[in-house]
Design a protein around this motif. Structure first.
Motif, PDB file in Angstrom:
ATOM      1  N   SER A 294      12.163  -2.523  22.951  1.00 31.95           N
ATOM      2  CA  SER A 294      12.625  -2.193  21.604  1.00 31.95           C
ATOM      3  C   SER A 294      11.456  -1.836  20.695  1.00 31.95           C
ATOM      4  O   SER A 294      11.581  -1.870  19.481  1.00 31.95           O
ATOM      5  CB  SER A 294      13.385  -3.375  21.006  1.00 31.95           C
ATOM      6  OG  SER A 294      14.519  -3.668  21.768  1.00 31.95           O
TER       7      SER A 294
ATOM      8  N   CYS B  23       9.811   0.417  19.018  1.00 36.44           N
ATOM      9  CA  CYS B  23       9.758   1.701  18.332  1.00 36.44           C
ATOM     10  C   CYS B  23       8.551   1.736  17.396  1.00 36.44           C
ATOM     11  O   CYS B  23       8.395   0.844  16.562  1.00 36.44           O
ATOM     12  CB  CYS B  23      11.046   1.900  17.528  1.00 36.44           C
ATOM     13  SG  CYS B  23      11.080   3.430  16.572  1.00 36.44           S
TER      14      CYS B  23
ATOM     15  N   PHE C  25      19.494  -0.747  20.816  1.00 35.58           N
ATOM     16  CA  PHE C  25      18.086  -0.430  20.587  1.00 35.58           C
ATOM     17  C   PHE C  25      17.168  -1.090  21.611  1.00 35.58           C
ATOM     18  O   PHE C  25      16.140  -1.655  21.287  1.00 35.58           O
ATOM     19  CB  PHE C  25      17.698  -0.810  19.143  1.00 35.58           C
ATOM     20  CG  PHE C  25      18.834  -0.527  18.192  1.00 35.58           C
ATOM     21  CD1 PHE C  25      19.170   0.783  17.863  1.00 35.58           C
ATOM     22  CD2 PHE C  25      19.614  -1.555  17.693  1.00 35.58           C
ATOM     23  CE1 PHE C  25      20.251   1.054  17.032  1.00 35.58           C
ATOM     24  CE2 PHE C  25      20.694  -1.291  16.859  1.00 35.58           C
ATOM     25  CZ  PHE C  25      21.011   0.020  16.535  1.00 35.58           C
TER      26      PHE C  25
ATOM     27  N   SER D 231      21.417   4.749  21.887  1.00 40.33           N
ATOM     28  CA  SER D 231      21.279   4.282  20.502  1.00 40.33           C
ATOM     29  C   SER D 231      20.047   4.940  19.901  1.00 40.33           C
ATOM     30  O   SER D 231      19.209   5.482  20.620  1.00 40.33           O
ATOM     31  CB  SER D 231      21.181   2.754  20.441  1.00 40.33           C
ATOM     32  OG  SER D 231      20.118   2.246  21.208  1.00 40.33           O
ATOM     33  N   TRP D 232      19.970   4.893  18.564  1.00 45.72           N
ATOM     34  CA  TRP D 232      18.806   5.455  17.874  1.00 45.72           C
ATOM     35  C   TRP D 232      18.538   4.700  16.580  1.00 45.72           C
ATOM     36  O   TRP D 232      19.426   4.068  16.025  1.00 45.72           O
ATOM     37  CB  TRP D 232      18.964   6.954  17.609  1.00 45.72           C
ATOM     38  CG  TRP D 232      20.149   7.363  16.770  1.00 45.72           C
ATOM     39  CD1 TRP D 232      21.356   7.786  17.232  1.00 45.72           C
ATOM     40  CD2 TRP D 232      20.242   7.398  15.341  1.00 45.72           C
ATOM     41  NE1 TRP D 232      22.189   8.081  16.176  1.00 45.72           N
ATOM     42  CE2 TRP D 232      21.525   7.848  15.001  1.00 45.72           C
ATOM     43  CE3 TRP D 232      19.364   7.075  14.300  1.00 45.72           C
ATOM     44  CZ2 TRP D 232      21.955   7.994  13.675  1.00 45.72           C
ATOM     45  CZ3 TRP D 232      19.785   7.220  12.979  1.00 45.72           C
ATOM     46  CH2 TRP D 232      21.069   7.682  12.684  1.00 45.72           C
ATOM     47  N   SER D 233      17.287   4.763  16.129  1.00 45.87           N
ATOM     48  CA  SER D 233      16.892   4.216  14.831  1.00 45.87           C
ATOM     49  C   SER D 233      15.979   5.239  14.175  1.00 45.87           C
ATOM     50  O   SER D 233      15.177   5.885  14.845  1.00 45.87           O
ATOM     51  CB  SER D 233      16.179   2.873  14.987  1.00 45.87           C
ATOM     52  OG  SER D 233      14.966   3.015  15.693  1.00 45.87           O
TER      53      SER D 233
ATOM     54  N   ARG E  39      20.458   2.781  11.821  1.00 46.36           N
ATOM     55  CA  ARG E  39      20.385   2.400  13.225  1.00 46.36           C
ATOM     56  C   ARG E  39      21.800   2.518  13.776  1.00 46.36           C
ATOM     57  O   ARG E  39      22.726   1.956  13.198  1.00 46.36           O
ATOM     58  CB  ARG E  39      19.894   0.961  13.376  1.00 46.36           C
ATOM     59  CG  ARG E  39      18.395   0.836  13.250  1.00 46.36           C
ATOM     60  CD  ARG E  39      17.993  -0.196  12.226  1.00 46.36           C
ATOM     61  NE  ARG E  39      16.565  -0.272  12.012  1.00 46.36           N
ATOM     62  CZ  ARG E  39      15.849   0.609  11.306  1.00 46.36           C
ATOM     63  NH1 ARG E  39      16.416   1.675  10.801  1.00 46.36           N
ATOM     64  NH2 ARG E  39      14.554   0.459  11.117  1.00 46.36           N
TER      65      ARG E  39
END
Length: 125
Positions: free
Chosen positions: A38, A40, A53, A80-82, A109
């Motif tokens: 996770s 990022c 995420f 998924s995306w953020s 998110r």
């Protein structure tokens, strides 16, 4: 005829090609970074292989365009995306920014719903 040969020789000497470029076309910096779990990177749009995420993925920065997620081993794999890039980004169902586009708003998110899961093929940020 002489001018054509001279132009071709000049292009080859300076490392240019008269034919189409083999590199991926892009209008942005394409600072793509892979990450695990996770993790990022800050100030990035991150797309994750798994929901919630997780599963690692790819991070993009403001101005990045990627016409094919295949080239970064994420084609049809985003679950998924953020987005903390500072701008709204978009994902597309097909390469070359074709097909339905989906906005990825800054500060959001999202876990993709079943009908959109694993369908992203290009990104514009």
């Amino acid at each position: 005829m002489f001018r054509s040969a001279l132009l071709a020789a000049t292009l080859m000497t300076v490392g240019l090609s008269a034919g189409p470029a083999a590199a991926e076309p892009s209008s942005g910096p394409t600072t793509v970074r892979h990450f695990s779990g996770s993790n990022c990177p800050s100030n990035s749009l991150c797309i994750y292989k798994d929901g919630n995420f997780r599963g690692g993925g790819v991070a993009f920065e403001r101005g990045d365009d990627r016409w094919s997620l295949h080239n970064v081993r994420m084609n049809d794999q985003m679950s998924s995306w953020s987005n903390d890039s500072g701008v709204t980004c978009y994902w597309f169902e097909h390469e070359h920014f074709r097909g339905a586009s989906h906005d990825m708003r800054n500060g959001f998110r999202v876990n993709l719903p079943g009908n959109e899961n694993d369908t992203a093929s290009s990104i514009r940020c």
